[in-house]
Design a protein around this motif. Structure first.
Motif, PDB file in Angstrom:
ATOM      1  N   GLU A 114       0.573  -1.127  -0.151  1.00 14.28           N
ATOM      2  CA  GLU A 114      -0.005   0.250   0.038  1.00 14.28           C
ATOM      3  C   GLU A 114       0.988   1.301  -0.270  1.00 14.28           C
ATOM      4  O   GLU A 114       1.077   2.460  -0.714  1.00 14.28           O
ATOM      5  N   ALA A 115       1.869   1.199   0.691  1.00 15.21           N
ATOM      6  CA  ALA A 115       2.983   2.199   0.662  1.00 15.21           C
ATOM      7  C   ALA A 115       3.635   2.246  -0.408  1.00 15.21           C
ATOM      8  O   ALA A 115       3.306   3.667  -1.248  1.00 15.21           O
ATOM      9  N   LEU A 116       3.785   1.628  -1.182  1.00 13.98           N
ATOM     10  CA  LEU A 116       4.446   1.529  -2.423  1.00 13.98           C
ATOM     11  C   LEU A 116       3.509   2.372  -3.594  1.00 13.98           C
ATOM     12  O   LEU A 116       4.063   2.890  -3.991  1.00 13.98           O
ATOM     13  N   ARG A 117       2.070   1.652  -3.390  1.00 16.54           N
ATOM     14  CA  ARG A 117       1.570   2.089  -4.835  1.00 16.54           C
ATOM     15  C   ARG A 117       0.727   4.361  -4.159  1.00 16.54           C
ATOM     16  O   ARG A 117       1.298   4.537  -5.485  1.00 16.54           O
ATOM     17  N   TYR A 118       1.054   4.522  -3.199  1.00 15.99           N
ATOM     18  CA  TYR A 118       0.950   5.568  -2.902  1.00 15.99           C
ATOM     19  C   TYR A 118       2.031   6.264  -3.090  1.00 15.99           C
ATOM     20  O   TYR A 118       2.110   7.358  -3.542  1.00 15.99           O
ATOM     21  N   VAL A 119       3.468   5.919  -2.918  1.00 20.17           N
ATOM     22  CA  VAL A 119       4.664   6.851  -2.884  1.00 20.17           C
ATOM     23  C   VAL A 119       5.006   7.031  -4.546  1.00 20.17           C
ATOM     24  O   VAL A 119       5.634   7.993  -5.677  1.00 20.17           O
ATOM     25  N   VAL A 120       4.096   5.522  -5.388  1.00 18.63           N
ATOM     26  CA  VAL A 120       4.398   5.662  -6.452  1.00 18.63           C
ATOM     27  C   VAL A 120       4.364   7.067  -7.176  1.00 18.63           C
ATOM     28  O   VAL A 120       4.177   7.803  -7.917  1.00 18.63           O
ATOM     29  N   GLY A 121       2.652   8.477  -6.862  1.00 20.27           N
ATOM     30  CA  GLY A 121       3.214   9.869  -7.172  1.00 20.27           C
ATOM     31  C   GLY A 121       3.161  10.608  -6.452  1.00 20.27           C
ATOM     32  O   GLY A 121       2.685  11.855  -6.731  1.00 20.27           O
ATOM     33  N   ASP A 122       4.256  10.289  -6.337  1.00 14.12           N
ATOM     34  CA  ASP A 122       4.736  11.699  -5.240  1.00 14.12           C
ATOM     35  C   ASP A 122       5.519  12.462  -5.754  1.00 14.12           C
ATOM     36  O   ASP A 122       5.644  12.353  -6.773  1.00 14.12           O
ATOM     37  N   PRO A 123       5.292  13.713  -5.425  1.00 10.92           N
ATOM     38  CA  PRO A 123       5.548  15.120  -6.563  1.00 10.92           C
ATOM     39  C   PRO A 123       6.893  14.654  -6.915  1.00 10.92           C
ATOM     40  O   PRO A 123       7.997  15.388  -7.833  1.00 10.92           O
ATOM     41  N   HIS A 124       8.024  14.364  -6.113  1.00  9.58           N
ATOM     42  CA  HIS A 124       9.331  13.891  -6.891  1.00  9.58           C
ATOM     43  C   HIS A 124      10.806  13.440  -7.379  1.00  9.58           C
ATOM     44  O   HIS A 124       9.519  11.628  -6.235  1.00  9.58           O
ATOM     45  N   TRP A 125      10.637  13.328  -8.872  1.00 10.51           N
ATOM     46  CA  TRP A 125      10.699  11.955  -9.322  1.00 10.51           C
ATOM     47  C   TRP A 125      11.819  10.992  -8.605  1.00 10.51           C
ATOM     48  O   TRP A 125      11.482   9.868  -9.145  1.00 10.51           O
ATOM     49  N   GLN A 126      12.937  11.636  -7.609  1.00  9.35           N
ATOM     50  CA  GLN A 126      13.656  10.845  -7.180  1.00  9.35           C
ATOM     51  C   GLN A 126      12.669   9.792  -6.624  1.00  9.35           C
ATOM     52  O   GLN A 126      13.444   8.292  -5.781  1.00  9.35           O
ATOM     53  N   LEU A 162       1.127  -0.918 -11.956  1.00 12.45           N
ATOM     54  CA  LEU A 162       2.253   1.123 -11.336  1.00 12.45           C
ATOM     55  C   LEU A 162       3.224   0.352 -12.601  1.00 12.45           C
ATOM     56  O   LEU A 162       3.127   1.785 -12.258  1.00 12.45           O
ATOM     57  N   LEU A 163       3.818   0.086 -12.725  1.00 15.48           N
ATOM     58  CA  LEU A 163       5.122   0.145 -13.417  1.00 15.48           C
ATOM     59  C   LEU A 163       5.066   0.469 -15.065  1.00 15.48           C
ATOM     60  O   LEU A 163       4.906   1.169 -15.641  1.00 15.48           O
ATOM     61  N   ILE A 164       3.628  -0.777 -15.424  1.00  9.58           N
ATOM     62  CA  ILE A 164       3.350  -0.525 -17.141  1.00  9.58           C
ATOM     63  C   ILE A 164       2.986   1.291 -17.240  1.00  9.58           C
ATOM     64  O   ILE A 164       3.491   2.025 -17.481  1.00  9.58           O
ATOM     65  N   GLU A 165       2.509   2.259 -15.747  1.00 12.43           N
ATOM     66  CA  GLU A 165       1.919   3.302 -16.250  1.00 12.43           C
ATOM     67  C   GLU A 165       3.457   4.145 -15.841  1.00 12.43           C
ATOM     68  O   GLU A 165       3.383   5.745 -16.249  1.00 12.43           O
ATOM     69  N   ALA A 166       4.364   4.017 -15.221  1.00 15.83           N
ATOM     70  CA  ALA A 166       5.447   4.552 -15.012  1.00 15.83           C
ATOM     71  C   ALA A 166       6.325   4.461 -15.917  1.00 15.83           C
ATOM     72  O   ALA A 166       7.046   5.804 -15.947  1.00 15.83           O
ATOM     73  N   THR A 167       6.102   3.473 -17.019  1.00 16.59           N
ATOM     74  CA  THR A 167       6.957   3.434 -18.545  1.00 16.59           C
ATOM     75  C   THR A 167       6.633   4.682 -18.731  1.00 16.59           C
ATOM     76  O   THR A 167       7.456   5.273 -19.899  1.00 16.59           O
ATOM     77  N   ARG A 168       5.658   5.962 -18.539  1.00 19.70           N
ATOM     78  CA  ARG A 168       5.453   6.694 -19.430  1.00 19.70           C
ATOM     79  C   ARG A 168       5.100   8.097 -17.971  1.00 19.70           C
ATOM     80  O   ARG A 168       4.656   9.049 -18.918  1.00 19.70           O
ATOM     81  N   ASP A 169       5.865   7.917 -17.509  1.00 12.07           N
ATOM     82  CA  ASP A 169       6.583   8.980 -16.933  1.00 12.07           C
ATOM     83  C   ASP A 169       6.871   9.852 -17.456  1.00 12.07           C
ATOM     84  O   ASP A 169       7.685  10.006 -17.882  1.00 12.07           O
ATOM     85  N   ASN A 170       6.279  11.534 -16.887  1.00 11.52           N
ATOM     86  CA  ASN A 170       7.307  12.571 -17.751  1.00 11.52           C
ATOM     87  C   ASN A 170       8.508  12.893 -17.187  1.00 11.52           C
ATOM     88  O   ASN A 170       9.639  13.483 -17.135  1.00 11.52           O
ATOM     89  N   THR A 171       9.417  11.950 -16.361  1.00  7.91           N
ATOM     90  CA  THR A 171      10.787  11.992 -16.541  1.00  7.91           C
ATOM     91  C   THR A 171      11.705  10.532 -16.178  1.00  7.91           C
ATOM     92  O   THR A 171      11.209   9.578 -15.871  1.00  7.91           O
ATOM     93  N   TRP A 172      11.974   9.957 -17.391  1.00 12.06           N
ATOM     94  CA  TRP A 172      12.797   9.330 -18.101  1.00 12.06           C
ATOM     95  C   TRP A 172      13.509   8.315 -16.901  1.00 12.06           C
ATOM     96  O   TRP A 172      13.529   7.519 -16.766  1.00 12.06           O
ATOM     97  N   GLN A 173      14.436   9.740 -15.315  1.00  9.09           N
ATOM     98  CA  GLN A 173      14.813   7.909 -14.841  1.00  9.09           C
ATOM     99  C   GLN A 173      13.310   7.856 -14.472  1.00  9.09           C
ATOM    100  O   GLN A 173      14.079   6.022 -13.782  1.00  9.09           O
ATOM    101  N   VAL A 174      12.649   7.541 -13.996  1.00  7.23           N
ATOM    102  CA  VAL A 174      11.804   6.680 -13.324  1.00  7.23           C
ATOM    103  C   VAL A 174      11.123   5.940 -14.234  1.00  7.23           C
ATOM    104  O   VAL A 174      10.675   4.775 -14.016  1.00  7.23           O
ATOM    105  N   ARG A 175      11.011   6.263 -16.231  1.00  5.68           N
ATOM    106  CA  ARG A 175      10.848   5.225 -17.027  1.00  5.68           C
ATOM    107  C   ARG A 175      12.375   4.552 -16.782  1.00  5.68           C
ATOM    108  O   ARG A 175      11.839   2.945 -16.495  1.00  5.68           O
ATOM    109  N   GLU A 176      13.287   4.582 -16.465  1.00  3.75           N
ATOM    110  CA  GLU A 176      14.136   3.621 -16.628  1.00  3.75           C
ATOM    111  C   GLU A 176      13.641   2.631 -15.381  1.00  3.75           C
ATOM    112  O   GLU A 176      14.002   1.216 -15.998  1.00  3.75           O
ATOM    113  N   LYS A 177      13.871   2.846 -14.466  1.00  3.53           N
ATOM    114  CA  LYS A 177      13.536   2.336 -13.513  1.00  3.53           C
ATOM    115  C   LYS A 177      12.202   1.046 -13.240  1.00  3.53           C
ATOM    116  O   LYS A 177      12.284   0.917 -12.721  1.00  3.53           O
TER     117      LYS A 177
END
Length: 318
Positions: free
Chosen positions: A198-210, A230-245
């Motif tokens: 649950e905590a990980l699902r929450y922080v996936v939406g954190d305002p800071h890319w790191q 969540l990971l699939i959605e994160a591959t469309r994040d606006n920061t490439w480092q998040v997409r990479e991880k």
């Protein structure tokens, strides 16, 4: 009258008593090659030298010596007037890794109110994995200084105790400092995935890319299968480092459902992301990965092409 029976040690002691700080600095470096146990006494003397450059050299070579007394001297050096000395002492403390140092470190932690000193001691205790440090670390999760909170979080993560999870989750979700949140997310990787999902699902939406990137990394390390959407959605994040991880984590989960998202990442303008995607596709090694891997064999980046050849060999072996 000589203070030491050993001539080499006495010669070093004489140089460390020289009025020339340059000679004293060289003497500190020569102490490292001295096999006599009493050399520790001279190094501690150098840590208290009136010249900051001599103290800097002494702090830098501390990890060559093994002595409980060294911890006391380094703790004292955390209060040095020179910033370079303080930083060197903090680094040396974290590298000391001497179980005998735990007791003086804990005593100094109890007495100190200086945030830099407290943070340095917590960092040193982390490498010792000292169970008695748990309560002092928990008490400092609400410290005003974010550097102290960050080191407390790191220590609690290294202790790997289930009872620490609620406090770490609280810091990961609600701390007002992004670096503390990121450290807390990274510290959760010792837990059972269900305990922190649950905590990980929450922080996936954190305002800071790191923080988001660290969440992707933790999900991958935990192999938390339910987090694949969540990971699939994160591959469309606006920061490439998040997409990479996120791409790395999808590869660790090994799920074919993630292949189309990885395929999109393999065509990204950022070569680091293309490398992560091809590496993940090779880890999954399913026939559906083939078109993306084939395309990557002609990638303009030689590292991507190298990974594509490796991924192709994984497909052939599957």
């Amino acid at each position: 009258m000589n203070a030491f029976d050993d001539p080499e040690l006495q010669e070093l002691a004489d140089r460390l008593a020289s009025p020339d700080p340059g000679l004293r600095r060289v003497a500190v470096l020569d102490l490292v090659d001295c096999p006599e146990p009493e050399a520790v006494t001279l190094l501690i003397q150098a840590l208290r030298d009136p010249d900051p450059q001599v103290r800097q050299e002494a702090a830098k070579v501390v990890d060559e010596f093994e002595s409980e007394d060294m911890a006391d001297a380094l703790i004292a050096a955390l209060n040095d007037s020179d910033e370079v000395v303080r930083n060197a002492a903090a680094h040396a403390l974290s590298d000391l890794k001497d179980p005998a140092a735990a007791k003086p470190l804990l005593a100094a932690l109890e007495e100190s109110r200086d945030p830099f000193v407290v943070a340095g001691i917590l960092r040193a205790l982390k490498s010792l994995r000292e169970p008695a440090a748990r309560e002092p670390a928990l008490a400092r999760l609400n410290a005003a200084d974010p550097g102290v909170r960050r080191e407390a979080v790191g220590l609690l993560g290294w202790l790997k105790e289930e009872s620490n999870l609620p406090a770490l989750i609280d810091r990961a979700r609600d701390d007002d400092d992004a670096e503390v949140r990121r450290a807390a997310v990274g510290a959760l990787v010792y837990a059972e995935p269900a305990s922190v999902a649950e905590a990980l699902r929450y922080v996936v939406g954190d305002p800071h890319w790191q923080v988001r990137a660290e969440a992707m990394n933790s999900i991958g390390k935990l192999h938390h299968q339910d987090s694949l959407p969540l990971l699939i959605e994160a591959t469309r994040d606006n920061t490439w480092q998040v997409r990479e991880k996120a791409a790395d984590a999808i590869g660790k989960l090994g799920r074919v459902e993630g292949i189309p998202a990885l395929g999109e990442c393999s065509r990204d303008a950022m070569s680091n992301l293309r490398k992560a995607a091809i590496g993940a596709l090779g880890a999954i090694a399913h026939e559906q990965c083939r078109p993306y891997i084939q395309t990557a064999l002609d990638d303009p980046d030689p590292d991507v092409r190298k990974l594509a050849r490796w991924a192709q060999s994984k497909l052939s072996a599957a």
